[in-house]
Enzyme design. Sequence first.
Site, short mmCIF file in Angstrom:
data_model
loop_
_atom_site.label_atom_id
_atom_site.label_comp_id
_atom_site.label_asym_id
_atom_site.label_seq_id
_atom_site.Cartn_x
_atom_site.Cartn_y
_atom_site.Cartn_z
N ALA A 18 0.84 -1.19 0.00
CA ALA A 18 0.00 0.00 0.00
C ALA A 18 0.89 1.25 0.00
CB ALA A 18 -0.92 -0.01 1.22
N ASP A 178 -1.49 -8.95 -11.50
CA ASP A 178 -0.10 -9.37 -11.66
C ASP A 178 0.60 -8.16 -12.27
OD1 ASP A 178 2.34 -10.24 -12.67
OD2 ASP A 178 1.60 -12.27 -12.93
N HIS A 179 1.40 -7.48 -11.45
CA HIS A 179 1.89 -6.17 -11.91
C HIS A 179 2.80 -6.29 -13.13
CE1 HIS A 179 5.13 -7.38 -9.20
NE2 HIS A 179 5.91 -6.54 -9.83
N HIS A 241 4.16 -14.38 -12.83
CA HIS A 241 4.84 -13.47 -13.76
C HIS A 241 5.39 -14.20 -15.00
CE1 HIS A 241 4.41 -11.00 -10.33
NE2 HIS A 241 5.51 -11.37 -9.71
N LYS A 337 16.88 -15.52 -6.82
CA LYS A 337 17.42 -14.45 -5.99
C LYS A 337 18.95 -14.55 -5.98
CE LYS A 337 13.39 -13.80 -3.15
NZ LYS A 337 13.03 -12.49 -3.70
P1 NAD Z 1 2.87 -6.44 4.61
O1 NAD Z 1 3.22 -7.53 5.55
O2 NAD Z 1 3.77 -5.27 4.50
O3 NAD Z 1 1.41 -5.87 4.97
C1 NAD Z 1 0.37 -6.69 5.44
C2 NAD Z 1 -0.80 -5.86 5.94
O4 NAD Z 1 -1.77 -6.75 6.50
C3 NAD Z 1 -0.45 -4.86 7.04
O5 NAD Z 1 -1.21 -3.69 6.81
C4 NAD Z 1 -0.94 -5.56 8.33
O6 NAD Z 1 -1.31 -4.69 9.37
C5 NAD Z 1 -2.16 -6.28 7.82
N1 NAD Z 1 -2.53 -7.44 8.66
C6 NAD Z 1 -1.77 -8.51 8.99
N2 NAD Z 1 -2.48 -9.36 9.79
C7 NAD Z 1 -3.73 -8.83 9.92
C8 NAD Z 1 -4.92 -9.24 10.61
N3 NAD Z 1 -4.98 -10.38 11.30
N4 NAD Z 1 -6.00 -8.44 10.51
C9 NAD Z 1 -5.96 -7.28 9.83
N5 NAD Z 1 -4.87 -6.84 9.15
C10 NAD Z 1 -3.75 -7.60 9.21
O7 NAD Z 1 2.65 -7.14 3.17
P2 NAD Z 1 2.82 -6.51 1.71
O8 NAD Z 1 4.23 -6.59 1.30
O9 NAD Z 1 2.16 -5.19 1.67
O10 NAD Z 1 2.02 -7.56 0.79
C11 NAD Z 1 0.61 -7.61 0.75
C12 NAD Z 1 0.18 -8.47 -0.43
O11 NAD Z 1 0.66 -7.91 -1.64
C13 NAD Z 1 0.69 -9.91 -0.41
O12 NAD Z 1 -0.28 -10.75 -0.97
C14 NAD Z 1 1.91 -9.85 -1.31
O13 NAD Z 1 2.19 -11.12 -1.88
C15 NAD Z 1 1.42 -8.87 -2.36
N6 NAD Z 1 2.51 -8.17 -3.07
C16 NAD Z 1 3.36 -7.32 -2.42
C17 NAD Z 1 4.34 -6.65 -3.12
C18 NAD Z 1 5.27 -5.66 -2.45
O14 NAD Z 1 6.05 -5.03 -3.17
N7 NAD Z 1 5.23 -5.48 -1.15
C19 NAD Z 1 4.48 -6.86 -4.51
C20 NAD Z 1 3.60 -7.73 -5.16
C21 NAD Z 1 2.61 -8.37 -4.43
#
Ligand code: NAD
Length: 482
Positions: A18, A178-179, A241, A337
């Site tokens: 986010a 899928d970005h 991807h 990686k």
């Molecule tokens: P993150 O761990 O940084 O964030 C997880 C979020 O979930 C946080 O806001 C946390 O507070 C919330 N959370 C966790 N447990 C919770 C609960 N029990 N109740 C309510 N909220 C809860 O993870 P992220 O890196 O932001 O990834 C999120 C998704 O996006 C995943 O599916 C990941 O595979 C996908 N994704 C992430 C990226 C990236 O660049 N970070 C890229 C591609 C895809």
Amino acid sequence: MENIPVVMIIFGGSGDLAHRKLYPALFNLYQKGLIHDHFSVIGTARRPWSHEYLQEQVVEAIKESNSSFDEKDAKEFASHFYYQSHDVTDVDHYIALKELATKLDKKYHAEGNRIFYMAMAPRFFGTIATHINDQKLVGSGFNRLVIEKPFGHDLASAEKLNQEISESFAEDSVYRIDHYLGKEMVQNIMPLRMTNPIVNNIWCKKYIANMQVTLAESLGVGTRGGYYETSGALRDMVQNHIFQIITLLAMPEPKALDSDHIHEAKQELLDSLVIPTPEMVKQHFSRGQYLASDDEVEYLKADQVAPDSKVETFVAGEVNFKKGPVAGVPIYFRTGKKMKDKVSRIDIVLHHMNNLYGNAHSNNISIIIDPRSEIFFTINGKKITTEGLRRENLSYKFSKEEMAQVPDGYERLLHDVFVADRTNFTHWSELKQYWKFVDAVEAAWQDENKDIKQLEQYPSGEFGTESSNHIFEKDTEHWIYR
Ligand code: NAD
């Protein structure tokens, strides 16, 4: 641009995705006018944040991503954000969320339109979808669900998740994101294939010897070992991807460029995907774990990684189709990686010509997706002073100014969600085929009776496992990028 009224709920509003991707992408769409007066966003996560704190975080996220940061604009945008602390399993929280969404809908005249974005650990996706349904969070206008990867852990869990989601959302309102499909050069594959006779006419087995997809990262798992242990390179990169890229390379030309026709063409190809047998996995796949570098410990010593983990941080393999323009052409892939560079590229290797000039190098077509955007053809000519052939690249690339205009993948894809364009999102029937492939490879790897190549350790900063150099159909084939 049309100004679309909507209340968007981001599950995982305090998370990395986010912060780094979604808030900056939404800001860009706001500046372009796609969302403006009639939109609001509810960020939800476990932490007890206030609306004001989330708004500060949103401004911070924009500042970090934007070189020409304008605080007034960013603050005005962030004033549309609200926070609701929430635990995914707590029914009361969904009721509170519904009340807030209803209130904001009225305040912003959002016309009952809702977008739900699941930016959380995938194990929560099914629970959230069920609660959205049970606590009737959906609005009276359009309701769209955006869901991050990974969609399931294998075919069985993906089917279960799909079942849970389909109880609240029809397939045509599910956007499996899928970005990679939002990347400039990935979106360039079809125009390159379809608008250039020089490419279009050679896109077949007669001229193409093989195709190679490399998605390499230079970093290791860092602090995300815990997440990585539940996934591995095959599930984390190939199932989504790599398969998306391969599908664009191998699909037949669609009858029209709309979403339905494009997905029809993709499905026609994927129905002919060859599911690998254990023998094929033995011959044409390789997997490994990285060793230490100066700045990072080996995978087996990383934080939250089991010391006897069998999770692969690198995989190479082969994909084949029975139908489509390149039916019978081996499509090799590798991803991992701690490799030499951070690079995403495609190399189309043409057959050699052996004639009066000797055995000239093949003409290759390379598509560089990251870190720069470029397509180049390698061609042969004569050397100026001595005998023999020289090789040059003919390149299609962008200027610095043009590169600065290329929108991030998330911006493009969020735009598509707002305008209900599902062209660049994965349909369930496609995903099913990807999982069948991945499950077959996993099953072969798990079967200790099958004499499959074992997990190898590979040095950091190179190109993965030694045996990945020997997965090819012919001894004369090799990785073009090295
Ligand atoms: P993150 O761990 O940084 O964030 C997880 C979020 O979930 C946080 O806001 C946390 O507070 C919330 N959370 C966790 N447990 C919770 C609960 N029990 N109740 C309510 N909220 C809860 O993870 P992220 O890196 O932001 O990834 C999120 C998704 O996006 C995943 O599916 C990941 O595979 C996908 N994704 C992430 C990226 C990236 O660049 N970070 C890229 C591609 C895809």
